[in-house]
Design an enzyme around this catalytic site. Structure first.
Site, short mmCIF file in Angstrom:
data_model
loop_
_atom_site.label_atom_id
_atom_site.label_comp_id
_atom_site.label_asym_id
_atom_site.label_seq_id
_atom_site.Cartn_x
_atom_site.Cartn_y
_atom_site.Cartn_z
N LYS A 62 37.01 48.13 -37.37
CA LYS A 62 35.73 48.32 -36.67
C LYS A 62 35.70 49.70 -36.02
CE LYS A 62 34.99 43.41 -36.04
NZ LYS A 62 35.34 42.22 -35.27
N GLN A 106 36.89 40.40 -29.48
CA GLN A 106 37.46 39.95 -30.76
C GLN A 106 37.91 38.49 -30.64
OE1 GLN A 106 37.45 41.65 -33.69
NE2 GLN A 106 38.30 39.82 -34.65
N ASP A 129 27.45 41.62 -30.52
CA ASP A 129 27.87 40.51 -31.39
C ASP A 129 26.88 39.35 -31.32
OD1 ASP A 129 29.79 40.29 -33.27
OD2 ASP A 129 31.33 39.42 -31.96
#
Ligand code: NAP
Length: 301
Positions: A62, A106, A129
């Site tokens: 990422k 994460q 997200d």
């Protein structure tokens, strides 16, 4: 690999890597313009807890991808036994930091941390997200601020490969908060990329085969290697494989290979289109995360 198999691959493969490269190029152009016109460089901060090997690889990819499109990216790596309060404190700092546009946690987090509390602490305007309850709610109402990257990537991939879900029966296997549930919301919304009839399945679903055989588009997100075999699908299905599973393979230098939830070789001859693992949904997820980060930075103007 036989010639016939190669032929099928050539015409049926949905190449997530190629589609994601074109999205990243679009993002890169916008990032450059944002800097030239407003002196803004979008910045993504990723919080990683622990030292899970797969998570480390995802986070590194990422960051690398963000830098490639001209963004800034920072990884904040906590040890496994960090306290909730330390993570929450870090999120509060990032929330107040004008140079930080996007915050990503994460997953999965170690069991002792309260995932909900952590997600709720992220500023919804930086929740790239799309997992803060406010953004989850807005998505289901059809006015999303940020759509979770994997479902957004699947929608984009369907549209860009000429497989518009409009009017189709989409069967999704798996009801996770990051893939199955938001994808079922997204594809059943009114408008471009939506208007599908969606069935969301899980481990308690009865007569699964009857349902999967009625799918025009089948999305597998369950985390069981090669679960979807050819007898579960009907001819012409569009098969989207979200699963990323490590399967032991002594012929590989790393001792494992990545495989999806769909038995690729078995389903390919029946499918009208299919995504590979790797090189399918995975790269799309990263591209859409970058797009969300760009959108977050654009809101500053
Ligand atoms: P998850 O949290 O691992 O949950 C698995 C889901 O599959 C659950 O809803 C479970 O049902 C369902 N399930 C399990 N066995 C089943 C069965 N026999 N029949 C039907 N449904 C079944 O899901 P996830 O986080 O979405 O991850 C799924 C896979 O996608 C994993 O391999 C993960 O690594 C991968 N993934 C890939 C990406 C990407 O970018 N490519 C992104 C995210 C995830 P219950 O709810 O009833 O337990």
């Amino acid at each position: 690999m036989t010639t016939a198999f190669k032929y099928l691959m050539k015409y049926k493969l949905i190449d997530g890597k190629a589609i994601s490269e074109s999205i990243k190029l679009e993002v890169k152009v916008s990032v450059r313009r944002l800097f030239e016109e407003c002196s803004i460089i979008p910045s993504l901060s990723v919080i990683l807890v622990g030292d899970d090997a797969a998570s480390k690889v995802y986070v590194r990819n990422k960051k690398r991808s963000a830098i490639k499109v001209g963004m800034e990216s920072h990884i904040i790596n906590f040890p496994t036994f960090v306290t909730s309060e330390e993570v929450l404190q870090q999120i509060r700092i990032l929330n107040k930091d004008d140079n930080c546009d996007g915050i990503l946690i994460q997953m999965p987090l170690p069991a002792h941390l309260d995932e909900n509390e952590i997600l709720c602490t992220i500023d919804p305007q930086k929740d790239v997200d799309g997992l803060h309850p406010q953004n989850v709610g807005l998505l289901s109402m059809g006015s999303a601020s940020f759509i979770p990257a994997t479902p957004a990537g699947i929608k984009e991939m369907l549209l860009r490969s000429g497989n518009d879900p409009k009017g189709k029966h989409v069967v999704i296997l798996g009801r996770s908060n990051i893939v199955g549930k938001p994808l079922s919301n997204l594809l059943s919304l009114k408008g471009n990329g939506g208007d599908a009839t969606v069935t969301l399945c899980h481990s308690m679903t009865d007569s699964l085969k009857d349902i999967t055989q009625s799918a025009d588009i089948l999305v597998a997100a369950i985390g069981i290697p090669n679960f979807v075999t050819s007898d579960l699908v009907s001819p012409g299905v569009v098969a989207i494989d979200v699963g990323v599973n490590r399967v032991e393979d002594s012929t590989r230098p790393r001792g494992y290979r990545l495989t999806g939830d769909i038995d690729f070789e078995g389903v390919l001859p029946k499918a009208s289109a299919i995504t590979p693992v790797p090189g399918g949904v995975g790269p799309m997820t990263i591209a859409m995360l970058l797009k969300n980060t760009l959108d977050a930075a654009l809101r500053k103007i």
